[in-house]
Design a protein around this motif. Structure first.
Motif, PDB file in Angstrom:
ATOM      1  N   VAL A  79      15.943 108.627 111.042  1.00  0.00           N
ATOM      2  CA  VAL A  79      16.501 107.314 111.413  1.00  0.00           C
ATOM      3  C   VAL A  79      16.958 107.330 112.863  1.00  0.00           C
ATOM      4  O   VAL A  79      16.714 106.396 113.627  1.00  0.00           O
ATOM      5  N   VAL A  86      22.284 102.876 121.461  1.00  0.00           N
ATOM      6  CA  VAL A  86      22.773 102.211 122.680  1.00  0.00           C
ATOM      7  C   VAL A  86      23.862 101.196 122.325  1.00  0.00           C
ATOM      8  O   VAL A  86      23.705 100.361 121.432  1.00  0.00           O
ATOM      9  N   THR A  87      24.973 101.287 123.019  1.00  0.00           N
ATOM     10  CA  THR A  87      26.081 100.358 122.811  1.00  0.00           C
ATOM     11  C   THR A  87      26.949 100.389 124.057  1.00  0.00           C
ATOM     12  O   THR A  87      26.710 101.185 124.961  1.00  0.00           O
ATOM     13  N   GLY A 119      27.267  99.164 111.702  1.00  0.00           N
ATOM     14  CA  GLY A 119      26.314  99.737 112.667  1.00  0.00           C
ATOM     15  C   GLY A 119      27.050  99.917 113.983  1.00  0.00           C
ATOM     16  O   GLY A 119      26.655  99.413 115.023  1.00  0.00           O
ATOM     17  N   CYS A 120      28.167 100.685 113.897  1.00  0.00           N
ATOM     18  CA  CYS A 120      29.126 100.738 115.024  1.00  0.00           C
ATOM     19  C   CYS A 120      28.709 101.722 116.103  1.00  0.00           C
ATOM     20  O   CYS A 120      29.333 101.776 117.166  1.00  0.00           O
ATOM     21  N   GLU A 125      32.184  99.218 120.049  1.00  0.00           N
ATOM     22  CA  GLU A 125      32.347  97.872 119.484  1.00  0.00           C
ATOM     23  C   GLU A 125      33.688  97.778 118.736  1.00  0.00           C
ATOM     24  O   GLU A 125      34.453  96.828 118.931  1.00  0.00           O
ATOM     25  N   ILE A 151      25.147 104.728 109.803  1.00  0.00           N
ATOM     26  CA  ILE A 151      24.394 105.653 108.945  1.00  0.00           C
ATOM     27  C   ILE A 151      24.404 107.079 109.510  1.00  0.00           C
ATOM     28  O   ILE A 151      24.186 108.039 108.789  1.00  0.00           O
ATOM     29  N   ASP A 152      24.675 107.196 110.805  1.00  0.00           N
ATOM     30  CA  ASP A 152      24.437 108.442 111.536  1.00  0.00           C
ATOM     31  C   ASP A 152      25.737 109.254 111.678  1.00  0.00           C
ATOM     32  O   ASP A 152      26.625 108.886 112.449  1.00  0.00           O
ATOM     33  N   ILE A 155      26.761 110.403 115.303  1.00  0.00           N
ATOM     34  CA  ILE A 155      27.307 109.382 116.203  1.00  0.00           C
ATOM     35  C   ILE A 155      28.725 109.004 115.763  1.00  0.00           C
ATOM     36  O   ILE A 155      29.584 108.683 116.590  1.00  0.00           O
ATOM     37  N   LEU A 206      27.779 104.885 106.271  1.00  0.00           N
ATOM     38  CA  LEU A 206      27.243 103.898 105.321  1.00  0.00           C
ATOM     39  C   LEU A 206      25.834 103.493 105.721  1.00  0.00           C
ATOM     40  O   LEU A 206      25.598 103.079 106.857  1.00  0.00           O
ATOM     41  N   ASN A 207      24.914 103.621 104.762  1.00  0.00           N
ATOM     42  CA  ASN A 207      23.571 103.070 104.940  1.00  0.00           C
ATOM     43  C   ASN A 207      23.632 101.612 104.489  1.00  0.00           C
ATOM     44  O   ASN A 207      23.908 101.331 103.321  1.00  0.00           O
ATOM     45  N   LEU A 208      23.379 100.691 105.401  1.00  0.00           N
ATOM     46  CA  LEU A 208      23.561  99.261 105.089  1.00  0.00           C
ATOM     47  C   LEU A 208      22.664  98.771 103.961  1.00  0.00           C
ATOM     48  O   LEU A 208      22.962  97.742 103.362  1.00  0.00           O
ATOM     49  N   ASN A 225      22.597  94.144 116.774  1.00  0.00           N
ATOM     50  CA  ASN A 225      21.553  95.061 117.241  1.00  0.00           C
ATOM     51  C   ASN A 225      21.254  96.172 116.232  1.00  0.00           C
ATOM     52  O   ASN A 225      20.970  97.303 116.608  1.00  0.00           O
ATOM     53  N   VAL A 226      21.367  95.841 114.975  1.00  0.00           N
ATOM     54  CA  VAL A 226      21.053  96.758 113.877  1.00  0.00           C
ATOM     55  C   VAL A 226      19.920  96.150 113.032  1.00  0.00           C
ATOM     56  O   VAL A 226      18.891  96.782 112.816  1.00  0.00           O
ATOM     57  N   PHE A 230      15.093  96.059 110.934  1.00  0.00           N
ATOM     58  CA  PHE A 230      14.737  95.823 109.539  1.00  0.00           C
ATOM     59  C   PHE A 230      13.641  94.764 109.422  1.00  0.00           C
ATOM     60  O   PHE A 230      13.534  93.875 110.269  1.00  0.00           O
TER      61      PHE A 230
HETATM   62  C1  LIG Z   1      21.742  99.815 118.844  1.00  0.00           C
HETATM   63  S1  LIG Z   1      23.064 100.466 117.854  1.00  0.00           S
HETATM   64  C2  LIG Z   1      24.130  99.049 117.788  1.00  0.00           C
HETATM   65  C3  LIG Z   1      25.566  99.405 118.119  1.00  0.00           C
HETATM   66  C4  LIG Z   1      26.508  98.212 118.220  1.00  0.00           C
HETATM   67  N1  LIG Z   1      26.517  97.446 116.994  1.00  0.00           N
HETATM   68  C5  LIG Z   1      26.147  97.347 119.391  1.00  0.00           C
HETATM   69  O1  LIG Z   1      25.569  96.277 119.223  1.00  0.00           O
HETATM   70  O2  LIG Z   1      26.435  97.749 120.519  1.00  0.00           O
HETATM   71  C6  LIG Z   1      22.283 100.481 116.236  1.00  0.00           C
HETATM   72  C7  LIG Z   1      23.028 101.349 115.227  1.00  0.00           C
HETATM   73  O3  LIG Z   1      22.548 101.014 113.929  1.00  0.00           O
HETATM   74  C8  LIG Z   1      22.574 102.196 113.147  1.00  0.00           C
HETATM   75  N2  LIG Z   1      21.683 102.011 111.983  1.00  0.00           N
HETATM   76  C9  LIG Z   1      20.328 101.978 111.938  1.00  0.00           C
HETATM   77  N3  LIG Z   1      19.892 101.810 110.677  1.00  0.00           N
HETATM   78  C10 LIG Z   1      20.993 101.723 109.896  1.00  0.00           C
HETATM   79  C11 LIG Z   1      21.203 101.545 108.489  1.00  0.00           C
HETATM   80  N4  LIG Z   1      20.177 101.447 107.611  1.00  0.00           N
HETATM   81  N5  LIG Z   1      22.491 101.496 108.036  1.00  0.00           N
HETATM   82  C12 LIG Z   1      23.529 101.609 108.889  1.00  0.00           C
HETATM   83  N6  LIG Z   1      23.396 101.784 110.230  1.00  0.00           N
HETATM   84  C13 LIG Z   1      22.145 101.839 110.719  1.00  0.00           C
HETATM   85  C14 LIG Z   1      22.121 103.279 114.108  1.00  0.00           C
HETATM   86  O4  LIG Z   1      22.528 104.566 113.663  1.00  0.00           O
HETATM   87  C15 LIG Z   1      22.789 102.833 115.421  1.00  0.00           C
HETATM   88  O5  LIG Z   1      24.006 103.503 115.643  1.00  0.00           O
END
Ligand SMILES: C[S@@+](CC[C@H](N)C(=O)[O-])C[C@H]1O[C@@H](n2cnc3c(N)ncnc32)[C@H](O)[C@@H]1O
Length: 288
Positions: A79, A86-87, A119-120, A125, A151-152, A155, A206-208, A225-226, A230
């Motif tokens: 993943v 990026v944030t 997705g912090c 954020e 999820i990570d 991070i 948490l996996n969303l 940006n999460v 999908f």
């Molecule tokens: C680009 S960052 C967005 C960070 C922040 N929300 C922002 O807009 O600045 C995307 C995040 O989504 C997380 N992510 C990706 N798939 C996910 C999932 N299925 N469940 C939870 N988090 C997920 C990634 O690990 C990553 O940290």
């Protein structure tokens, strides 16, 4: 996360269309990630370093490895390689202006305030939300909590530490920097967040697309940006589930290239750029 040129060696690892389809199925079913066939070269270049790190010769071997028990960490590496972390502080700053000008005045009479940063990533954020609330809410609003999930796990470790390069904090308003960021002793050019901020935030894995083991309701959800990773069906299910977790009048903030769609649209009114507000009762197009 950038693609290193060295990762993009065509032909180093066998990667058939069938391997790609199997990988895309796994990424979708376990993480909701959408991998169109046009992304095959990108997927190759992003995962080549994982194959090298695990000493594998082909994507078929990589799929077999992902299938084994005890490889949950590698599935998270997958993943991580396919998405970005990026944030930045106060990214898409109009959302924080809305938080202050539209939501805070309503929260002032409330004892309990709940915000979710879904997705912090590395936490900027959630810290931006905490600074905005601490600055704007009257001092009596004691029970203010921010749930920040990703999820990570790697991070999230960074997020919990709350330490950032000073240059990454330039988007924090000067007054907030002076109040809540301080130099890290012995680490030049690094700053850390004040414990007053961290005390408001619970970071959790948490996996969303899996179950959410908490009730809400939330006054606002930031999921920015999460969902872009999908497919449409997963996005629509996510908007629906967010709607169920928001109180009436609660705000949903999404990323600049994301749009609400599907049945949940009937639950919300538009309240600004990529900003939605939950109606007290669903709109007419929502089946009851
Ligand atoms: C680009 S960052 C967005 C960070 C922040 N929300 C922002 O807009 O600045 C995307 C995040 O989504 C997380 N992510 C990706 N798939 C996910 C999932 N299925 N469940 C939870 N988090 C997920 C990634 O690990 C990553 O940290």
């Amino acid at each position: 996360m950038t693609l290193a040129a060295a990762d993009a060696l065509p032909g180093e690892f066998a990667f058939t269309d069938a391997d790609f389809e199997a990988l895309a199925r796994l990424a979708r079913s376990e993480f909701g990630l959408s991998l169109a066939v046009s992304k095959k070269p990108l997927v190759y270049s992003r995962l080549a370093r994982r194959l090298r790190a695990r000493g594998l010769a082909s994507f078929r071997d990589y799929m077999a490895l992902l299938d084994r028990d005890g490889e949950a960490a590698e599935r998270l590496e997958l993943v991580s390689a396919l998405t970005t972390n990026v944030t930045s502080f106060f990214r898409e700053k109009h959302h924080f202006e809305t938080l202050r000008s539209a939501l805070v005045p309503e929260l002032s009479g409330q004892k309990r305030v709940r915000i979710w940063s879904a997705g912090c990533s590395s936490g900027q954020e959630a810290f931006s939300i905490a600074m905005t609330l601490l600055d704007a809410l009257p001092p009596g609003t004691r029970d203010t909590r921010i749930l920040a999930t990703d999820i990570d796990p790697a991070i999230l470790r960074k997020a919990r530490l709350g330490r950032y390069p000073a240059e990454d904090c330039e988007t924090v308003p000067a007054e907030f920097r002076a109040r809540w960021l301080r130099p890290v002793p012995g680490e030049a050019e690094m700053v850390e967040t004040n414990p007053e901020l961290s005390a408001m935030i619970s970071f959790a894995e948490l996996n969303l697309i899996c179950d959410w083991p908490f009730n809400g309701p939330f006054d606002a959800i930031f999921c920015r940006n999460v969902a872009i990773y999908f497919d449409q069906e997963t996005q629509q299910r996510l908007w629906d589930r967010f709607s169920a977790k928001l109180r009436a009048g609660g705000f949903l903030f999404i990323g600049h290239s994301e749009r609400l769609s599907g049945p949940a649209l009937a639950d919300f009114t538009t309240a600004g750029v990529t900003t939605y507000r939950k109606r007290a009762t669903p709109g007419p197009s929502r089946p009851t």
